[in-house]
Design a protein around this motif. Structure first.
Motif, PDB file in Angstrom:
ATOM      1  N   TYR A   1       0.844  -1.205   0.000  1.00  0.00           N
ATOM      2  CA  TYR A   1       0.000   0.000   0.000  1.00  0.00           C
ATOM      3  C   TYR A   1       0.878   1.254   0.000  1.00  0.00           C
ATOM      4  CZ  TYR A   1      -4.166   2.761   1.379  1.00  0.00           C
ATOM      5  OH  TYR A   1      -5.215   3.656   1.429  1.00  0.00           O
TER       6      TYR A   1
ATOM      7  N   SER B   1       1.210   3.859  -3.193  1.00  0.00           N
ATOM      8  CA  SER B   1       0.819   5.245  -2.918  1.00  0.00           C
ATOM      9  C   SER B   1       1.907   6.219  -3.363  1.00  0.00           C
ATOM     10  CB  SER B   1       0.529   5.441  -1.421  1.00  0.00           C
ATOM     11  OG  SER B   1      -0.518   4.600  -1.000  1.00  0.00           O
TER      12      SER B   1
ATOM     13  N   GLN C   1       2.157   6.220  -7.290  1.00  0.00           N
ATOM     14  CA  GLN C   1       1.020   6.887  -7.935  1.00  0.00           C
ATOM     15  C   GLN C   1       1.028   8.387  -7.679  1.00  0.00           C
ATOM     16  OE1 GLN C   1      -2.791   4.792  -7.938  1.00  0.00           O
ATOM     17  NE2 GLN C   1      -3.805   6.656  -7.223  1.00  0.00           N
ATOM     18  N   TYR C   2       1.456   8.808  -6.486  1.00  0.00           N
ATOM     19  CA  TYR C   2       1.431  10.233  -6.148  1.00  0.00           C
ATOM     20  C   TYR C   2       2.555  11.001  -6.843  1.00  0.00           C
ATOM     21  CZ  TYR C   2       0.799  14.483  -3.431  1.00  0.00           C
ATOM     22  OH  TYR C   2       0.556  15.780  -3.063  1.00  0.00           O
TER      23      TYR C   2
ATOM     24  N   ILE D   1      -6.102   2.995  -4.630  1.00  0.00           N
ATOM     25  CA  ILE D   1      -4.872   2.247  -4.351  1.00  0.00           C
ATOM     26  C   ILE D   1      -5.133   1.048  -3.447  1.00  0.00           C
ATOM     27  CG2 ILE D   1      -2.471   2.454  -3.584  1.00  0.00           C
ATOM     28  CD1 ILE D   1      -3.009   5.557  -3.671  1.00  0.00           C
TER      29      ILE D   1
ATOM     30  N   THR E   1      -4.075  -2.836  -3.897  1.00  0.00           N
ATOM     31  CA  THR E   1      -3.175  -3.439  -2.901  1.00  0.00           C
ATOM     32  C   THR E   1      -3.730  -4.762  -2.392  1.00  0.00           C
ATOM     33  OG1 THR E   1      -2.409  -1.258  -2.172  1.00  0.00           O
ATOM     34  CG2 THR E   1      -2.088  -3.099  -0.653  1.00  0.00           C
TER      35      THR E   1
ATOM     36  N   SER F   1      -0.287   9.803   4.514  1.00  0.00           N
ATOM     37  CA  SER F   1      -1.746   9.687   4.663  1.00  0.00           C
ATOM     38  C   SER F   1      -2.462  10.831   3.948  1.00  0.00           C
ATOM     39  CB  SER F   1      -2.120   9.681   6.149  1.00  0.00           C
ATOM     40  OG  SER F   1      -1.533   8.573   6.810  1.00  0.00           O
TER      41      SER F   1
ATOM     42  N   ASN G   1      -1.338  12.443   1.359  1.00  0.00           N
ATOM     43  CA  ASN G   1      -1.227  12.185  -0.081  1.00  0.00           C
ATOM     44  C   ASN G   1      -2.294  11.202  -0.551  1.00  0.00           C
ATOM     45  OD1 ASN G   1       2.426  12.154   0.026  1.00  0.00           O
ATOM     46  ND2 ASN G   1       0.998  13.868  -0.031  1.00  0.00           N
ATOM     47  N   VAL G   2      -2.500  10.144   0.244  1.00  0.00           N
ATOM     48  CA  VAL G   2      -3.510   9.145  -0.108  1.00  0.00           C
ATOM     49  C   VAL G   2      -4.897   9.788  -0.108  1.00  0.00           C
ATOM     50  CG1 VAL G   2      -4.645   7.003   0.628  1.00  0.00           C
ATOM     51  CG2 VAL G   2      -2.143   7.204   0.747  1.00  0.00           C
TER      52      VAL G   2
ATOM     53  N   THR H   1      -7.444   9.753  -3.202  1.00  0.00           N
ATOM     54  CA  THR H   1      -8.627   8.884  -3.138  1.00  0.00           C
ATOM     55  C   THR H   1      -9.792   9.481  -2.351  1.00  0.00           C
ATOM     56  OG1 THR H   1      -7.868   7.752  -1.130  1.00  0.00           O
ATOM     57  CG2 THR H   1      -7.103   6.878  -3.249  1.00  0.00           C
TER      58      THR H   1
END
Length: 587
Positions: free
Chosen positions: A78, A82, A85-86, A294, A298, A461, A463-464, A468
């Motif tokens: 995960y 993350s 992708q970021y 994500i 995962t 966190s 960023n996620v 999302t």
């Protein structure tokens, strides 16, 4: 697959700014999921996982394995997806962004993936060799009436140290032409060399057009092995003695859990199987759409990977039960060692099955599919990292990206030649031991330091949530902050304390060969301190200021170096890309 050009521009004082074409994305999100499964599910699921289960008391190994999956595998995957992708970058630029001081972790990931791709393709070569030999009316490992067989050969399955089976002699003398030790190099095995060329041609055809074509390839290579595994399982469970093998697989020997080796091996298998620290999945996730879910990917990749290992376990151990029935000895006394599991023991089981040629063909074709998508995932890491860093220079030299990918494949082919000489099995074992076991734990340790502690769980966190709309739950945040760093540290310490030199069967490598093994391990690990030194060198100010800047995300991108010192500027494009301001809002 060849991963496309970076979406950034590299600028120096002499050259000004060259903007790259926008970074491609997967045609459909399911293609990334399948590519991720293909990358994670590989040959290790079929031979390394059952072998570790066998050596660790069968079902007892499943306990630490599943525990490590939940607390290490899923949270760290995960984390990697993350970050990829970021930042929309390969491992080198992604790690340099989140923690400049430890940017060498990304470089080490590229190095370890490149080293692995040179010898991992040898297993694909062996699978192709067996595949071609499966078309004969009598399988060549079925009898001792061949020119390569010795007087000690027996057609019957045996566990005696004074005789060898037809299957063992086919692998050792016909295919490998194995020498007595690493000191004796022997000659080039021309058949294997030509098949190695064929294997690299297959890899090139899978990756040279980038994610658009690779996304189509994985529909077959990721899914078809499951059809074969299920067919093999249905066949195997009907064989006499199969239930004894399955019992050994699922009934634990609880005493084995007292051994630290079992726990370390479980963690190592999770890392090797999912690919934590290798940079492959991080690189592939950089081609996701910015708002991709994500967590769903995962869970799907990691759980599918472990279920595949368990399914393969049932297939392999049902064959073990059949072999123990033929030999008249307990499953625990079968002679099983590493790659020999799928190239000696299992072919030996095929030889006495009805329609043996069909099952042999299906099994080795499955190995080919499993190996291909894992192999081109490792090649991807090298390609995308070099294109991210040196796009303009490489295009100037090679004119086309396809020619650059061809050059990478050719170099990897040349480096793999020692593995197709008669000494090849020893070279393979040495590289695998010091790369897949020694190096990966160091990489995982420093990757967690860079992302979880230096970059910070709070920033990750955020960023996620930005991608999302939801923050990771408390379980993931706790794993990132405390559980995983502590576990990796403990495992790393015990790995060092209980380290055992490489060996192949009863053969122990001489000290000079062990030294070469450590050089192979250092070829990836050394980039971590070198990257830290380079970061401190290019950052401005006093040593204390350099140290403070070196753990500040994006510090290198803000640096305006002197002549010859790079200054990287991220340029937004039509695909949503996190810009400097997006990072700084979380600092």
């Amino acid at each position: 697959m060849e991963l496309g050009p970076k979406q950034a521009a590299v600028m120096s004082k002499e050259e000004g700014m060259d903007q790259q074409p926008s970074r491609p994305t997967w045609s459909r999100q399911i293609e990334f999921t399948l590519a991720g499964i293909g990358c994670a599910v590989g040959l290790g699921n079929v031979w390394r996982f059952p072998y570790l289960c066998y050596r660790s008391g069968g079902g007892a190994f499943l306990v630490p394995y599943l525990l490590m999956l939940v607390v290490l595998g899923i949270p760290l995957l995960y984390m990697e997806l993350s970050v990829g992708q970021y930042t929309r970058r390969g491992p080198v630029h992604a790690l340099a962004t989140v923690c400049p001081l430890l940017k060498g972790v990304g470089m080490a990931s590229v190095a370890i993936s490149f080293i692995m791709c040179t010898y991992y393709n040898i297993v694909i070569t062996w699978a192709l060799y067996y595949l071609f030999n499966s078309f004969q009316s009598l399988l060549p490992w079925q009898s001792c009436n061949n020119t390569w067989n010795t007087p000690n050969c027996t057609d019957h399955a045996t566990n005696s140290s004074y005789s060898s089976t037809a299957s063992q002699e086919f692998f050792k003398y016909r295919m490998l032409g194995q020498t007595s030790g690493v000191e004796e190099t022997g000659t080039l095995q021309w058949e294997l060399f030509l098949i190695l060329i064929l294997a690299w041609i297959l890899i090139y055809l899978c990756i040279f057009k980038g994610v658009k074509s690779t996304g189509k390839v994985v529909y077959f290579t990721a899914l078809f092995p499951y059809v074969i595994l299920i067919a093999l399982l249905i066949n195997n469970v009907q064989l006499p003695g199969a239930s004894d093998g399955i019992d050994f697989f699922i009934v634990p020997e609880w005493d084995k859990l007292r051994s630290v080796d079992v726990w370390v091996n479980a963690a190592a298998q999770i890392f090797n199987s999912i690919g934590i620290g290798f940079g492959s999945l991080l690189a592939m996730s950089s081609y996701n759409s910015f708002n991709n879910n994500i967590l769903k990917d995962t869970l799907f990749i990691s759980i599918t990977n472990s279920l595949t290992s368990i399914l393969a376990g049932f297939v392999i151990f049902s064959a073990f039960g059949y072999m123990s029935h033929l030999q008249g000895i307990p499953v625990s006394q079968l002679a099983v060692d590493g790659p020999g599991l799928v190239f000696i023991v299992y072919p030996q089981a095929f030889a006495s099955m009805p329609v043996s040629q069909l099952w042999a063909f299906l099994f080795f074709f499955m190995l080919l599919c499993l190996g291909l998508d894992s192999e081109f995932a490792m090649v991807e890491v090298m390609v995308t990292s070099l294109l991210d860093e040196f796009y303009q220079h490489l295009i100037r030299i090679f004119k086309r990206k396809e020619l650059f990918v061809l050059a990478v494949c050719c170099v990897s082919l040349l480096l793999g030649i020692p593995c197709v000489m008669q000494v090849g099995i020893y070279v393979f074992q040495l590289m695998d031991h010091y790369t897949a076991i020694v190096s990966i734990m160091f990489l995982a340790f420093f990757e967690i330091l860079a992302i979880c502690w230096s970059y910070g769980v709070k920033r990750l966190s955020s960023n996620v949530k930005e991608m999302t709309g939801k923050k990771p739950n408390i379980f993931f945040r706790l794993c990132w902050l405390i559980v995983d760093p502590v576990l990796i540290t403990v495992i790393l310490i015990f790995s060092i304390i209980q380290f055992k030199p490489a060996r192949y069967g009863d053969y122990v490598f001489p000290p000079w060969a062990q030294g070469v093994g450590w050089v192979i391990a250092l070829a990836s690990i050394i980039w971590i301190p070198l990257g830290a030194i380079h970061t401190l060198w290019v950052l401005p100010g006093s040593l204390m200021k350099k140290l403070k800047l070196s753990i500040k995300p994006y510090a290198l991108n803000d640096t305006k170096g002197g002549a010859g010192e790079p200054s990287v500027s991220v340029i937004s494009s039509s695909i949503k890309l996190p810009e400097k301001s997006q990072f700084e809002t979380h600092f």
